[in-house]
Scaffold this motif. Sequence first.
Motif, mmCIF file in Angstrom:
data_model
loop_
_atom_site.group_PDB
_atom_site.id
_atom_site.type_symbol
_atom_site.label_atom_id
_atom_site.label_comp_id
_atom_site.label_asym_id
_atom_site.label_seq_id
_atom_site.Cartn_x
_atom_site.Cartn_y
_atom_site.Cartn_z
ATOM 1 N N ASN A 163 4.787 -18.395 -1.638
ATOM 2 C CA ASN A 163 3.511 -18.430 -0.870
ATOM 3 C C ASN A 163 3.781 -20.110 0.065
ATOM 4 O O ASN A 163 5.014 -20.517 -0.267
ATOM 5 C CB ASN A 163 2.400 -18.643 -1.501
ATOM 6 C CG ASN A 163 2.407 -19.646 -2.671
ATOM 7 O OD1 ASN A 163 2.653 -20.774 -2.551
ATOM 8 N ND2 ASN A 163 1.672 -19.365 -3.702
ATOM 9 N N ASP A 204 6.249 -13.263 -16.163
ATOM 10 C CA ASP A 204 4.824 -13.471 -15.689
ATOM 11 C C ASP A 204 4.743 -15.154 -15.117
ATOM 12 O O ASP A 204 5.197 -15.929 -15.612
ATOM 13 C CB ASP A 204 3.941 -13.479 -16.715
ATOM 14 C CG ASP A 204 2.401 -13.955 -16.715
ATOM 15 O OD1 ASP A 204 2.143 -14.177 -15.374
ATOM 16 O OD2 ASP A 204 1.537 -13.281 -17.315
ATOM 17 N N LEU A 247 6.840 -10.278 -7.193
ATOM 18 C CA LEU A 247 5.740 -8.941 -7.094
ATOM 19 C C LEU A 247 4.485 -9.591 -6.979
ATOM 20 O O LEU A 247 3.718 -9.612 -8.069
ATOM 21 C CB LEU A 247 5.791 -7.975 -8.427
ATOM 22 C CG LEU A 247 7.469 -7.458 -8.496
ATOM 23 C CD1 LEU A 247 7.443 -6.765 -9.919
ATOM 24 C CD2 LEU A 247 8.035 -6.512 -7.315
ATOM 25 N N LYS A 248 3.959 -9.725 -5.638
ATOM 26 C CA LYS A 248 2.606 -10.330 -5.717
ATOM 27 C C LYS A 248 1.602 -9.524 -6.110
ATOM 28 O O LYS A 248 0.685 -10.206 -6.881
ATOM 29 C CB LYS A 248 2.515 -10.348 -4.079
ATOM 30 C CG LYS A 248 1.256 -10.878 -3.763
ATOM 31 C CD LYS A 248 1.050 -11.114 -2.226
ATOM 32 C CE LYS A 248 -0.357 -11.758 -1.899
ATOM 33 N NZ LYS A 248 -0.565 -11.918 -0.532
ATOM 34 N N GLU A 249 1.316 -8.210 -6.351
ATOM 35 C CA GLU A 249 0.477 -7.348 -6.617
ATOM 36 C C GLU A 249 0.261 -7.597 -8.247
ATOM 37 O O GLU A 249 -0.821 -7.507 -8.722
ATOM 38 C CB GLU A 249 0.673 -6.004 -6.523
ATOM 39 C CG GLU A 249 0.729 -5.427 -5.037
ATOM 40 C CD GLU A 249 2.173 -5.707 -4.576
ATOM 41 O OE1 GLU A 249 3.191 -5.900 -5.154
ATOM 42 O OE2 GLU A 249 2.297 -6.134 -3.240
ATOM 43 N N ARG A 250 1.500 -7.974 -8.858
ATOM 44 C CA ARG A 250 1.477 -8.119 -10.558
ATOM 45 C C ARG A 250 1.496 -9.625 -10.729
ATOM 46 O O ARG A 250 1.638 -10.029 -12.056
ATOM 47 C CB ARG A 250 2.461 -7.241 -11.020
ATOM 48 C CG ARG A 250 2.034 -5.821 -10.929
ATOM 49 C CD ARG A 250 3.038 -4.919 -11.687
ATOM 50 N NE ARG A 250 2.981 -3.661 -11.374
ATOM 51 C CZ ARG A 250 2.289 -2.819 -12.246
ATOM 52 N NH1 ARG A 250 1.846 -3.200 -13.391
ATOM 53 N NH2 ARG A 250 2.205 -1.344 -11.938
ATOM 54 N N ASN A 251 1.695 -10.411 -9.828
ATOM 55 C CA ASN A 251 2.057 -11.754 -10.204
ATOM 56 C C ASN A 251 3.346 -12.022 -11.053
ATOM 57 O O ASN A 251 3.257 -12.799 -11.963
ATOM 58 C CB ASN A 251 0.771 -12.405 -10.594
ATOM 59 C CG ASN A 251 0.855 -14.149 -10.351
ATOM 60 O OD1 ASN A 251 1.343 -14.522 -9.457
ATOM 61 N ND2 ASN A 251 0.568 -14.935 -11.640
#
Length: 76
Positions: free
Chosen positions: A9, A62, A43-47
């Motif tokens: 980001n 993670d 993987l943004k959706e799963r952080n």
Amino acid sequence: PLISGCWINSELILCGSIDGKLFLSNGIIVNAHQDAISSIVFLKERNMLVTSSWDMDVKIWDMDDLKEPLNIFNFN
């Protein structure tokens, strides 16, 4: 030397080094692999973070806890 990178980001960039370290732009350094990190994917959706290395491992992390990978897949 840094050989791979991934933009997370506007405040966080990750870089993988030839000695297996994962460098975060916030100053955190993770001993992620035994050899050069060749690829980093966020993987943004799963952080989650996926790293692969010349050590033949693919690791899933993670982003909230980079101390230990969630999974390790060895392709040796």
